[in-house]
Each structure stands twice: as structure tokens, then as C-alpha cells.
Scaffold this motif. Structure first.
Motif, PDB file in Angstrom:
ATOM      1  N   GLY A   1       0.811  -1.228   0.000  1.00  0.00           N
ATOM      2  CA  GLY A   1       0.000   0.000   0.000  1.00  0.00           C
ATOM      3  C   GLY A   1       0.838   1.269   0.000  1.00  0.00           C
ATOM      4  O   GLY A   1       1.923   1.317  -0.597  1.00  0.00           O
ATOM      5  N   GLY A   2       0.302   2.286   0.704  1.00  0.00           N
ATOM      6  CA  GLY A   2       0.876   3.627   0.671  1.00  0.00           C
ATOM      7  C   GLY A   2       2.364   3.701   0.967  1.00  0.00           C
ATOM      8  O   GLY A   2       3.077   4.453   0.307  1.00  0.00           O
TER       9      GLY A   2
ATOM     10  N   ARG B   1       4.387   2.429  -2.056  1.00  0.00           N
ATOM     11  CA  ARG B   1       4.218   3.414  -3.140  1.00  0.00           C
ATOM     12  C   ARG B   1       5.050   4.668  -2.877  1.00  0.00           C
ATOM     13  O   ARG B   1       5.845   5.089  -3.721  1.00  0.00           O
TER      14      ARG B   1
ATOM     15  N   HIS C   1       3.782   7.889   6.247  1.00  0.00           N
ATOM     16  CA  HIS C   1       3.383   8.050   7.644  1.00  0.00           C
ATOM     17  C   HIS C   1       3.066   6.751   8.360  1.00  0.00           C
ATOM     18  O   HIS C   1       3.154   6.683   9.568  1.00  0.00           O
TER      19      HIS C   1
ATOM     20  N   ASP D   1       1.678  -0.440   6.354  1.00  0.00           N
ATOM     21  CA  ASP D   1       0.639  -1.467   6.339  1.00  0.00           C
ATOM     22  C   ASP D   1       1.323  -2.782   6.005  1.00  0.00           C
ATOM     23  O   ASP D   1       2.116  -2.859   5.063  1.00  0.00           O
TER      24      ASP D   1
ATOM     25  N   ARG E   1     -19.909   0.062  -1.100  1.00  0.00           N
ATOM     26  CA  ARG E   1     -18.830   0.419  -0.209  1.00  0.00           C
ATOM     27  C   ARG E   1     -18.210  -0.789   0.503  1.00  0.00           C
ATOM     28  O   ARG E   1     -17.026  -0.984   0.491  1.00  0.00           O
TER      29      ARG E   1
ATOM     30  N   ARG F   1      -7.371  -7.343  -4.834  1.00  0.00           N
ATOM     31  CA  ARG F   1      -8.541  -6.656  -4.277  1.00  0.00           C
ATOM     32  C   ARG F   1      -8.250  -5.173  -4.034  1.00  0.00           C
ATOM     33  O   ARG F   1      -9.142  -4.396  -3.707  1.00  0.00           O
ATOM     34  N   ARG F   2      -6.995  -4.782  -4.181  1.00  0.00           N
ATOM     35  CA  ARG F   2      -6.623  -3.391  -3.876  1.00  0.00           C
ATOM     36  C   ARG F   2      -7.037  -2.454  -4.994  1.00  0.00           C
ATOM     37  O   ARG F   2      -7.254  -2.876  -6.113  1.00  0.00           O
ATOM     38  N   ASP F   3      -7.165  -1.175  -4.673  1.00  0.00           N
ATOM     39  CA  ASP F   3      -7.808  -0.270  -5.626  1.00  0.00           C
ATOM     40  C   ASP F   3      -6.983   0.067  -6.867  1.00  0.00           C
ATOM     41  O   ASP F   3      -7.448  -0.090  -7.981  1.00  0.00           O
TER      42      ASP F   3
ATOM     43  N   ASN G   1      -0.980   1.049  -5.577  1.00  0.00           N
ATOM     44  CA  ASN G   1      -1.229   0.668  -4.180  1.00  0.00           C
ATOM     45  C   ASN G   1      -1.186  -0.841  -4.001  1.00  0.00           C
ATOM     46  O   ASN G   1      -1.500  -1.352  -2.928  1.00  0.00           O
TER      47      ASN G   1
ATOM     48  N   ASP H   1     -17.006  -0.421  -4.871  1.00  0.00           N
ATOM     49  CA  ASP H   1     -16.760   0.541  -3.804  1.00  0.00           C
ATOM     50  C   ASP H   1     -16.550   1.917  -4.424  1.00  0.00           C
ATOM     51  O   ASP H   1     -15.515   2.198  -5.028  1.00  0.00           O
TER      52      ASP H   1
ATOM     53  N   ARG I   1     -13.589   4.568  -4.005  1.00  0.00           N
ATOM     54  CA  ARG I   1     -12.399   4.512  -4.866  1.00  0.00           C
ATOM     55  C   ARG I   1     -12.396   5.621  -5.916  1.00  0.00           C
ATOM     56  O   ARG I   1     -11.342   6.042  -6.374  1.00  0.00           O
TER      57      ARG I   1
ATOM     58  N   ARG J   1     -10.879   8.395  -4.075  1.00  0.00           N
ATOM     59  CA  ARG J   1      -9.483   8.060  -3.797  1.00  0.00           C
ATOM     60  C   ARG J   1      -8.644   8.227  -5.066  1.00  0.00           C
ATOM     61  O   ARG J   1      -7.529   8.737  -5.016  1.00  0.00           O
TER      62      ARG J   1
ATOM     63  N   ARG K   1      -8.070  11.823  -5.712  1.00  0.00           N
ATOM     64  CA  ARG K   1      -7.230  12.334  -4.626  1.00  0.00           C
ATOM     65  C   ARG K   1      -5.760  11.944  -4.846  1.00  0.00           C
ATOM     66  O   ARG K   1      -4.854  12.775  -4.733  1.00  0.00           O
ATOM     67  N   PHE K   2      -5.501  10.675  -5.179  1.00  0.00           N
ATOM     68  CA  PHE K   2      -4.113  10.267  -5.413  1.00  0.00           C
ATOM     69  C   PHE K   2      -3.513  11.043  -6.583  1.00  0.00           C
ATOM     70  O   PHE K   2      -2.363  11.472  -6.534  1.00  0.00           O
TER      71      PHE K   2
ATOM     72  N   LYS L   1      -7.889  16.000   1.376  1.00  0.00           N
ATOM     73  CA  LYS L   1      -6.599  15.591   0.812  1.00  0.00           C
ATOM     74  C   LYS L   1      -6.478  16.066  -0.637  1.00  0.00           C
ATOM     75  O   LYS L   1      -5.426  16.528  -1.061  1.00  0.00           O
TER      76      LYS L   1
END
Ligand code: ATP
Ligand code: MG
Length: 443
Positions: free
Chosen positions: A25-26, A29, A38, A41, A94, A111-113, A117, A155, A158, A161, A164-165, A202
Motif C-alpha cells: 500500500g501507501g 508506493r 506516515h 501497512d 462500499r 482486491r486493492r484499488d 497501491n 466501492d 475509490r 481516492r 485524490r491520489f 486531501k
């Protein structure tokens, strides 16, 4: 990527117990992009119960056992550890109905968006990247893992998201992903206000927010329909070179991210002219006017932020800043009155709002920016000198007035009158002079 000591300890403990464990994940990346991150995961084939056993000597919080997530504290540092899983059917745009654990990392990544990520990395720095996220990072692309229409239908968060990314990382959305975002935007109506506001904040604090707010304005319109009338709304004003919406977007971006209240200020700018279209009139000379838009807009902003479940303090501050954003301030007396009314902190925020607002107009308006810095400086100096700016700064108080025989209502009126005169330099702020004035008023 240098894995910090506590994280290394967690990954090692899982491996030593015979499980596989990866960062995902984040953090992966951002690390691949050379950015600070920060939180770590972690994903593993250990089942939640097994994770609890491996970390029996640690403080463990069963954050979301049902979904396979456990938080382990290592020297007070929290690590979210999630069992490899496959999400079941989605029925509410969701949440998956159920999740199944899997022994296969690839299934978990699927399964990740977004591909960026969905990259896993083990403690030796070995990368597992079946969806070519690293290549998308290099190209600066946000792309869904799998079929975008299906993924956003599962969901809808996303959708937000994704934009936002793109805003935060300065990436473009890949064409099919972008099309699906536009196509499925009304599914955002199923997403909770709290989640929407987090993503929105964000997004507007992203370095690429101008491009994203313009290109995906339909998404913004979906969550804040009040902004739709601003799209392409010409201003017919000598000060403005952009339509209302583009002016708004550029004003958002004009708030420096280094400012300690950048998020609050950017939110204010996003809504500061929301009621301009509603207040628009074109005069006979062909010039546009927006009389009252600040006051009407403040009310509209309050409604929007309430609906998006922002906290009351944020709502009140944004309301106040928008209400005052087009008032003219130039003299020291005006500064005193306003600081007395809203406090120094909010006055300084208001100057930032005015700067951001003017930065998004014709360049000849830019010379006013220095003026606002000067006003801010004056306000700071006045506060430091403890200049009399509000009733509480007067050399006498309500009790003194009660003693000389004024009643409740008269006391308030008298104090206000004295403050006006002190600020206008018609009355000296000394106990003696103020008492004499009050005696005079009593008659
Ligand atoms: P950041 O923490 O910087 O906002 P992040 O990518 O770490 O970004 P998180 O919300 O912390 O985002 O989620 C961690 C990871 O979980 C994501 O990178 C992604 O792989 C996955 N993820 C999170 N939310 C979703 C979602 N709604 N759908 C699919 N995968 C998701
Ligand atoms: Mg994260």
C-alpha cells in the motif's frame, strides 16, 4: 527503502514463525517515489489468531478481526497487520458482504484499488508487483487493478481516492479509469459524508489540485452540487480573468501548503464564491456585480459543511472568513474594530484568504498582496502593544458601571460607546476619563 527498526522487528517475527509478511500500500508506493510516508501497512498469510499468537508478548488491538486486521504495538509504534484476503460481493457500493482469507499474496493484491497501491515488498526489499504498479509510478499513472467499472461499482469511495491520489501525487488518471470515474460518479451518493470530507480535504491539498479540480469538476459537483452554477460562469469584471469556478480553483491553489492552517484556508477558498452565481447581476454597461455574495455564500458554506459532517469549529471559522472575505479594510481603526470582533488569529487568516483570492485575479491585482501583509503586520503590532480593540481592553468594566448606577442594558451600550470613541481617539482609555464619560452618559 530503509525499513525502520520496529517495522523490521514485526516482519522478522512473522517470518521466524514460518509466515510470509510484506509491506504493502501507501508506504511501498511512497517509498518507491522517494517520498516520506506516515504508516506501514503489513500483509501476511498468518490468520488473525496466528498473528495474535506471534505477538503474544506485544500489546495487540483487534482493530478489525472480522476483516483480518490486527494492530500490533512495537515500542508504542502501531502496525496494522492484515491477513491476505479476498473481498466478497459488494451490495452497498462500499463494503464487501464478507471476506475470505487466502494463502495467496496475488489474490490479496488483486482486491486493492490502484496498481500503485498493489505493490508488496518484503523485509529484504524484494518487490512483488503482479499488476505493474512500479511501472505506473514511473509513468505517473493511477490505474485500477482490474476492470475500473467493476472496481468503482464495488466501492464508490475509490472514485474519490483515485482523483485524490492523482492530485496529491501529481499523477494522471489512465483513460479507462478516468472514463469509469465520470461514468459512475453518482454512486458517490452512497458514500458516508465523513469519508467524502477526508478525501476532499486531501484532494484540495494536493500539488496537482488545479488540474484535478478542473478536469474532474463533475466529481466535485457530485459531492458539492452548490458549486455547479459556478462552472463556466463568466464574471464580466475588469478584475477577473477566470470564470467563477476556475477563479475558485486557482484561489484554492494559491494558499501555500506550508501554512499551518493550509487545509482550513483551502476549504474556505473552495467555498468562498459559492454564491456568486446566485448574486450575479449584469449592469447596463455590461459589467457583472455580485452584491451580497459573501454573506449569502457564508450561509451556503455552512449548510454544505454541515452536510459533509465537518466539526463545528471548522464550520464557524469558514463561515466567518467567507462572510468577511470581500470587506474592504485599510485603516488602523478598521483593523482594531475587526481584530476586536474576531480576534487576531482569525484576522490573520482573513488576510491569507484575501491574498489567495487576489492571487487568482488579473495580475494587476497582485500588487494588493503586499497590502495584506502590511495589514497583518499592523494587527500583530497592535496586539503586541495591547492596543484597545475590544470592550474587555477598556480600563473599566461592567462592575464599575454597575457601581455608578447603570443597569444591565445601559452597561452594554455604554461600554460599546466608549470603545467606539477610544478607537476613534476621541476618548482616552484611562479609568478616570472613562468613569467621567459614563457619569455623563448616565445623565
Ligand atoms: P494514504 O495512507 O497515504 O492515504 P494508502 O494507499 O496507504 O494512502 P490507506 O487508506 O492507508 O491508503 O489504505 C492502505 C491500502 O489498502 C491502499 O494502499 C490499498 O492497497 C488498500 N485500500 C484502501 N482502501 C481501499 C479501497 N477502498 N479499495 C481497495 N483497496 C483499498
Ligand atoms: Mg496508508
Amino acid at each position: 527503502m530503509i525499513i525502520e527498526k520496529n517495522c523490521y522487528e514485526i516482519l522478522t517475527a512473522l517470518e521466524n514463525a514460518g509466515f510470509s509478511a510484506y509491506l504493502v500500500g501507501g508506504c511501498v508506493r511512497d517509498a518507491l517515489m522517494g517520498l516520506p510516508f506516515h504508516d506501514y501497512d503489513i500483509t501476511t498469510n498468518a490468520l488473525p489468531q496466528q498473528i495474535m499468537e506471534v505477538f503474544a508478548d506485544y500489546r495487540v488491538i483487534p482493530t478489525g478481526i472480522k476483516h483480518g486486521t490486527v494492530t500490533v504495538l512495537c515500542n508504542d509504534d502501531p502496525f496494522e497487520i492484515t491477513t491476505f484476503r479476498i473481498d466478497g460481493e459488494y451490495s452497498d457500493s462500499r463494503h464487501p458482504e464478507n471476506v475470505t482469507f487466502t494463502a495467496n499474496l496475488r489474490d490479496d493484491l488483486a482486491r486493492r484499488d490502484f496498481t500503485v497501491n498493489a505493490i508488496a515488498m518484503d523485509l529484504r526489499g524484494e518487490i512483488f508487483d503482479p499488476f505493474e504498479g512500479e511501472s505506473d509510478i514511473k509513468k505517473g499513472i493511477i490505474r485500477c487493478v482490474g476492470n475500473p467499472v467493476e472496481r468503482f461499482t464495488e466501492d464508490a469511495l475509490r472514485i474519490l481516492r483515485g482523483v485524490r491520489f492523482a492530485s496529491v501525487l501529481g499523477f494522471e488518471l489512465e483513460a479507462d479509469t478516468a472514463n469509469a470515474i465520470h461514468q459512475l460518479k453518482n454512486r458517490l451518493d452512497n458514500i458516508s459524508a465523513e469519508r467524502i470530507s477526508v478525501e476532499l480535504m486531501k484532494l484540495i491539498c494536493g500539488k496537482n489540485c488545479v488540474q484535478i479540480l478542473l478536469e474532474y469538476r463533475d466529481i466535485i459537483g457530485q459531492i458539492i452540487p452548490e458549486l455547479i452554477p459556478a462552472f463556466d460562469h463568466e464574471q464580466h469584471s475588469p478584475y477577473h480573468k477566470y470564470d467563477v469556478y476556475e477563479h475558485i480553483v486557482r484561489a484554492v491553489n494559491a494558499v501555500p501548503l506550508e501554512h499551518s492552517k493550509a487545509d482550513l484556508l483551502r476549504l474556505t477558498m473552495l467555498l468562498h464564491d459559492v454564491s456568486k452565481p446566485a448574486c450575479y447581476i449584469l449592469d447596463e454597461k455590461g459589467r457583472g456585480h455580485f452584491k451580497g455574495h459573501a454573506q449569502v455564500g457564508a450561509g451556503s458554506a455552512r449548510d454544505i459543511l454541515k452536510r459533509l459532517k465537518f466539526d463545528n469549529k471548522t464550520i464557524d471559522t469558514v463561515h466567518e472568513l467567507i462572510y468577511l472575505h470581500s470587506d474592504k479594510i485599510s485603516t488602523e481603526k478598521q483593523i482594531k474594530r475587526l481584530v476586536g470582533k474576531i480576534g487576531l488569529e482569525h484576522f490573520l487568516l482573513l488576510m491569507e484568504v484575501k491574498k489567495a483570492d487576489n492571487s487568482a485575479k488579473h495580475s494587476f491585482v497582485l500588487k494588493e498582496l503586499k497590502e495584506y501583509d502590511k495589514l497583518a503586520e499592523t494587527a500583530r503590532r497592535l496586539a503586541e502593544e495591547q492596543a484597545c480593540m475590544s470592550v474587555s481592553d477598556l480600563a473599566i468594566n461592567g462592575r464599575d458601571l454597575l457601581e455608578i448606577g447603570l443597569n444591565g442594558r445601559e452597561i452594554g451600550d455604554c461600554l460599546n460607546e466608549m470603545l467606539e470613541r477610544v478607537i476613534d481617539e476621541q476618548l482616552e482609555n484611562s479609568r478616570e476619563k472613562l468613569l467621567a464619560f459614563a457619569q455623563e452618559m448616565k445623565k
